[in-house]
Structure formats: C-alpha cells, structure tokens
Scaffold this motif. Structure first.
Motif, mmCIF file in Angstrom:
data_model
loop_
_atom_site.group_PDB
_atom_site.id
_atom_site.type_symbol
_atom_site.label_atom_id
_atom_site.label_comp_id
_atom_site.label_asym_id
_atom_site.label_seq_id
_atom_site.Cartn_x
_atom_site.Cartn_y
_atom_site.Cartn_z
ATOM 1 N N ASP A 30 0.819 -1.213 0.000
ATOM 2 C CA ASP A 30 0.000 0.000 0.000
ATOM 3 C C ASP A 30 0.854 1.264 0.000
ATOM 4 O OD1 ASP A 30 -2.386 -1.447 0.007
ATOM 5 O OD2 ASP A 30 -2.491 -1.479 2.201
ATOM 6 N N LEU A 31 2.085 1.156 0.520
ATOM 7 C CA LEU A 31 2.963 2.319 0.564
ATOM 8 C C LEU A 31 3.763 2.476 -0.722
ATOM 9 C CD1 LEU A 31 4.305 2.054 4.228
ATOM 10 C CD2 LEU A 31 2.389 3.402 3.354
ATOM 11 N N GLY A 32 4.044 1.376 -1.380
ATOM 12 C CA GLY A 32 4.749 1.430 -2.669
ATOM 13 C C GLY A 32 6.158 1.963 -2.561
ATOM 14 N N ILE A 33 6.542 2.781 -3.536
ATOM 15 C CA ILE A 33 7.872 3.378 -3.601
ATOM 16 C C ILE A 33 7.738 4.858 -3.256
ATOM 17 C CG2 ILE A 33 9.806 3.940 -5.118
ATOM 18 C CD1 ILE A 33 9.063 1.423 -6.741
ATOM 19 N N PHE A 34 8.644 5.324 -2.381
ATOM 20 C CA PHE A 34 8.573 6.732 -1.983
ATOM 21 C C PHE A 34 9.970 7.314 -1.842
ATOM 22 C CE2 PHE A 34 8.242 4.062 1.769
ATOM 23 C CZ PHE A 34 9.186 4.603 2.632
ATOM 24 N N PRO A 35 10.091 8.663 -1.942
ATOM 25 C CA PRO A 35 11.399 9.310 -1.890
ATOM 26 C C PRO A 35 11.948 9.395 -0.471
ATOM 27 C CG PRO A 35 9.697 10.940 -2.193
ATOM 28 C CD PRO A 35 9.026 9.605 -2.252
ATOM 29 N N ASN A 36 13.265 9.448 -0.392
ATOM 30 C CA ASN A 36 13.988 9.603 0.852
ATOM 31 C C ASN A 36 15.058 10.662 0.598
ATOM 32 O OD1 ASN A 36 14.724 8.712 3.541
ATOM 33 N ND2 ASN A 36 16.561 7.884 2.592
ATOM 34 N N LEU A 55 8.539 13.633 -4.430
ATOM 35 C CA LEU A 55 9.916 14.070 -4.275
ATOM 36 C C LEU A 55 10.044 15.548 -3.928
ATOM 37 C CD1 LEU A 55 12.908 13.484 -4.370
ATOM 38 C CD2 LEU A 55 12.838 13.805 -6.843
ATOM 39 N N VAL A 56 9.308 16.407 -4.593
ATOM 40 C CA VAL A 56 9.423 17.842 -4.317
ATOM 41 C C VAL A 56 9.077 18.120 -2.866
ATOM 42 C CG1 VAL A 56 8.458 20.119 -4.839
ATOM 43 C CG2 VAL A 56 9.037 18.561 -6.701
ATOM 44 N N SER A 57 8.019 17.521 -2.380
ATOM 45 C CA SER A 57 7.624 17.701 -0.986
ATOM 46 C C SER A 57 8.678 17.150 -0.039
ATOM 47 C CB SER A 57 6.283 17.007 -0.732
ATOM 48 O OG SER A 57 5.911 17.131 0.621
ATOM 49 N N ALA A 58 9.267 15.996 -0.358
ATOM 50 C CA ALA A 58 10.299 15.400 0.491
ATOM 51 C C ALA A 58 11.524 16.302 0.577
ATOM 52 C CB ALA A 58 10.674 14.018 -0.027
ATOM 53 N N VAL A 59 11.921 16.906 -0.541
ATOM 54 C CA VAL A 59 13.064 17.827 -0.535
ATOM 55 C C VAL A 59 12.733 19.037 0.328
ATOM 56 C CG1 VAL A 59 14.469 19.395 -1.941
ATOM 57 C CG2 VAL A 59 14.003 17.070 -2.750
#
Length: 86
Positions: A30-36, A55-59
């Motif tokens: 359910d979480l899939g792939i996400f940025p770090n 990604l933009v939000s994570a940065v």
C-alpha cells in the motif's frame, strides 16, 4: 535544467555540504515506492523519508528540517520565580 543542475542549485541556495536523494520500496504494497532525502550542512542533517506528496515535498521537508536544526531550539523565557522554595 537537468536533475544534476537542479541539485547543484539547491546546494548553492541552501549552503549545503551534500544532498542525498533516493527511493525506498516499502514491504507494504500500500505504501509502494517513496522518496527519501537527506540534506546536510553545518554538521547537521535534515531528513524526510516517508510516503507522502512525492519528491518535491520530500526535498522541501528535509530542507525545512535542516533549517529548524540550524536555528537551534527556541528560546523560552520564564518569569522570575521569586519566593518559590524547593
């Protein structure tokens, strides 16, 4: 502008010593792939690594985290404690 140019611009704009961007594949489908993202400067590290808005939000969140650490804890002024005994 290439990804490399954008990362260099971020480093310059925020006086970073390094920025690391990666992707995590969660074992939870359910979480899939996400940025770090890790943003380092002044011996401090701002991070963001959870499913969210991309990604933009994570940065942005990693840079905000670093900025908060750079500023240090807020100063809390306490009133004088006259007449208080232990």
């Amino acid at each position: 502008m290439t990804l490399e140019e954008q990362l260099v611009a971020l480093m310059e704009a925020h006086n970073l010593t390094s920025i690391s961007v990666g992707l995590i594949r969660s074992s939870d489908p359910d979480l899939g792939i996400f940025p770090n993202v890790y943003a380092q400067a002044d011996g401090l590290c701002g991070t963001c690594g959870h499913p969210g808005d991309g990604l933009v939000s994570a940065v942005q969140m990693a840079l905000s985290d670093l900025a908060a650490r750079r500023a240090g804890p807020p100063v809390v002024e306490l009133p004088a404690m006259e007449g208080v005994s232990a």
